[in-house]
Motif scaffolding. Sequence first.
Motif, mmCIF file in Angstrom:
data_model
loop_
_atom_site.group_PDB
_atom_site.id
_atom_site.type_symbol
_atom_site.label_atom_id
_atom_site.label_comp_id
_atom_site.label_asym_id
_atom_site.label_seq_id
_atom_site.Cartn_x
_atom_site.Cartn_y
_atom_site.Cartn_z
ATOM 1 N N LEU A 160 -6.349 -1.132 -1.613
ATOM 2 C CA LEU A 160 -5.820 -0.319 -0.526
ATOM 3 C C LEU A 160 -5.665 -1.122 0.763
ATOM 4 O O LEU A 160 -4.793 -0.832 1.580
ATOM 5 C CB LEU A 160 -6.728 0.890 -0.291
ATOM 6 C CG LEU A 160 -6.748 1.913 -1.433
ATOM 7 C CD1 LEU A 160 -7.913 2.862 -1.279
ATOM 8 C CD2 LEU A 160 -5.430 2.674 -1.481
ATOM 9 N N VAL A 161 -6.540 -2.098 0.932
ATOM 10 C CA VAL A 161 -6.503 -2.982 2.101
ATOM 11 C C VAL A 161 -6.908 -4.370 1.626
ATOM 12 O O VAL A 161 -7.838 -4.504 0.821
ATOM 13 C CB VAL A 161 -7.452 -2.499 3.213
ATOM 14 C CG1 VAL A 161 -7.489 -3.498 4.363
ATOM 15 C CG2 VAL A 161 -7.019 -1.132 3.744
ATOM 16 N N SER A 162 -6.241 -5.400 2.119
ATOM 17 C CA SER A 162 -6.580 -6.769 1.710
ATOM 18 C C SER A 162 -7.607 -7.384 2.653
ATOM 19 O O SER A 162 -7.747 -6.941 3.805
ATOM 20 C CB SER A 162 -5.328 -7.633 1.703
ATOM 21 O OG SER A 162 -4.884 -7.872 3.037
ATOM 22 N N PRO A 163 -8.339 -8.402 2.191
ATOM 23 C CA PRO A 163 -9.271 -9.104 3.085
ATOM 24 C C PRO A 163 -8.574 -9.660 4.326
ATOM 25 O O PRO A 163 -9.152 -9.687 5.418
ATOM 26 C CB PRO A 163 -9.825 -10.221 2.203
ATOM 27 C CG PRO A 163 -9.669 -9.724 0.803
ATOM 28 C CD PRO A 163 -8.410 -8.931 0.821
ATOM 29 N N GLU A 164 -7.313 -10.102 4.165
ATOM 30 C CA GLU A 164 -6.559 -10.636 5.303
ATOM 31 C C GLU A 164 -6.285 -9.539 6.331
ATOM 32 O O GLU A 164 -6.343 -9.783 7.549
ATOM 33 C CB GLU A 164 -5.240 -11.237 4.817
ATOM 34 C CG GLU A 164 -5.390 -12.495 3.971
ATOM 35 C CD GLU A 164 -5.874 -12.207 2.541
ATOM 36 O OE1 GLU A 164 -6.420 -13.128 1.919
ATOM 37 O OE2 GLU A 164 -5.690 -11.054 2.070
ATOM 38 N N GLU A 165 -6.007 -8.335 5.861
ATOM 39 C CA GLU A 165 -5.762 -7.227 6.774
ATOM 40 C C GLU A 165 -7.045 -6.818 7.489
ATOM 41 O O GLU A 165 -7.023 -6.468 8.681
ATOM 42 C CB GLU A 165 -5.165 -6.049 6.005
ATOM 43 C CG GLU A 165 -3.729 -6.302 5.558
ATOM 44 C CD GLU A 165 -3.202 -5.194 4.681
ATOM 45 O OE1 GLU A 165 -2.068 -4.747 4.910
ATOM 46 O OE2 GLU A 165 -3.924 -4.784 3.737
ATOM 47 N N ALA A 203 -9.500 -8.838 8.212
ATOM 48 C CA ALA A 203 -9.750 -9.881 9.209
ATOM 49 C C ALA A 203 -8.818 -9.734 10.413
ATOM 50 O O ALA A 203 -9.228 -9.951 11.559
ATOM 51 C CB ALA A 203 -9.575 -11.255 8.571
ATOM 52 N N ALA A 204 -7.568 -9.348 10.151
ATOM 53 C CA ALA A 204 -6.589 -9.210 11.234
ATOM 54 C C ALA A 204 -6.698 -7.864 11.956
ATOM 55 O O ALA A 204 -6.126 -7.698 13.039
ATOM 56 C CB ALA A 204 -5.178 -9.369 10.674
ATOM 57 N N ALA A 205 -7.413 -6.925 11.345
ATOM 58 C CA ALA A 205 -7.574 -5.576 11.910
ATOM 59 C C ALA A 205 -6.238 -4.853 12.056
ATOM 60 O O ALA A 205 -6.041 -4.065 12.986
ATOM 61 C CB ALA A 205 -8.313 -5.638 13.241
ATOM 62 N N ARG A 206 -5.313 -5.115 11.139
ATOM 63 C CA ARG A 206 -4.030 -4.425 11.150
ATOM 64 C C ARG A 206 -3.360 -4.562 9.784
ATOM 65 O O ARG A 206 -3.718 -5.433 8.990
ATOM 66 C CB ARG A 206 -3.113 -4.977 12.233
ATOM 67 C CG ARG A 206 -2.715 -6.435 12.066
ATOM 68 C CD ARG A 206 -1.921 -6.940 13.258
ATOM 69 N NE ARG A 206 -1.579 -8.353 13.122
ATOM 70 C CZ ARG A 206 -0.474 -8.802 12.522
ATOM 71 N NH1 ARG A 206 0.380 -7.938 11.984
ATOM 72 N NH2 ARG A 206 -0.227 -10.091 12.449
ATOM 73 N N SER A 207 -2.384 -3.713 9.544
ATOM 74 C CA SER A 207 -1.643 -3.762 8.291
ATOM 75 C C SER A 207 -0.707 -4.962 8.275
ATOM 76 O O SER A 207 -0.029 -5.257 9.268
ATOM 77 C CB SER A 207 -0.843 -2.469 8.122
ATOM 78 O OG SER A 207 -0.047 -2.524 6.964
ATOM 79 N N LEU A 208 -0.683 -5.654 7.141
ATOM 80 C CA LEU A 208 0.189 -6.821 6.992
ATOM 81 C C LEU A 208 1.277 -6.604 5.945
ATOM 82 O O LEU A 208 2.221 -7.386 5.859
ATOM 83 C CB LEU A 208 -0.645 -8.055 6.607
ATOM 84 C CG LEU A 208 -1.716 -8.489 7.618
ATOM 85 C CD1 LEU A 208 -2.519 -9.655 7.062
ATOM 86 C CD2 LEU A 208 -1.096 -8.845 8.960
ATOM 87 N N ALA A 209 1.143 -5.568 5.139
ATOM 88 C CA ALA A 209 2.130 -5.271 4.107
ATOM 89 C C ALA A 209 1.979 -3.815 3.700
ATOM 90 O O ALA A 209 0.949 -3.181 3.957
ATOM 91 C CB ALA A 209 1.931 -6.177 2.890
ATOM 92 N N ALA A 210 3.000 -3.292 3.069
ATOM 93 C CA ALA A 210 2.938 -1.911 2.588
ATOM 94 C C ALA A 210 1.896 -1.809 1.491
ATOM 95 O O ALA A 210 1.950 -2.547 0.506
ATOM 96 C CB ALA A 210 4.304 -1.473 2.074
#
Length: 219
Positions: A85-90, A92-99
Amino acid sequence: MNGAQDLGGMMGFGPVVPEPVRPVFHEEWERRAFALTLAMGASGEWTIDMARFARESMDPARYLSSSYYQIWLAGLERLLDERGLVSPEEIAAARSLAAGRPPRRVLAAGDVAATLARGGPTEREETVPARFRTGDRVRARNMHPEGHTRIPRYCRGRVGTIEALHGVHVFPDTSASGEGERPAWLYGVAFDARELWGDDCDPALTVRIDLWEPYLDLA
């Protein structure tokens, strides 16, 4: 599992000092972490026992050095990552990076009060008779599963007395592992403190623990 969350009876952590009831949250982010955890719990992506296991599985050093809601947030992040549902990168970035994939259910703002009032009852229909009766002497099994369990370490292998039958409830060990609810009888068991911690304990002290039937044998 025998994780850092199972502190009952351990020495060296000092006395438990309850905080005042208010304020419930010390920082605004704690309120948001609480709300996010409840909202995602209503999504149907995991059970409450899976959520507990996600928190228990934290590295012990991190667990013991984290605050209550830091632990909740870390558990939620793990669950979101594991289910795509959420990636580790998202995180870390505290925001959505992809759908991302949509969750199974969404808790609408207008349904929050009714959902919280309804809760998540764990009691189930009785399909088999209780193995134990009030007054029976039972021994808590000396078990050390790798997955989630609700039997405290300090009572394992110890003898107590059945004081109450609480009905049939979802068995947390299998609920946490995705093996289904496997409802089991839940008992109120009383232990003499000296049975748990030796003769140095207060002889007038009794410890009462609610334990599921698979945790118990006749003594």
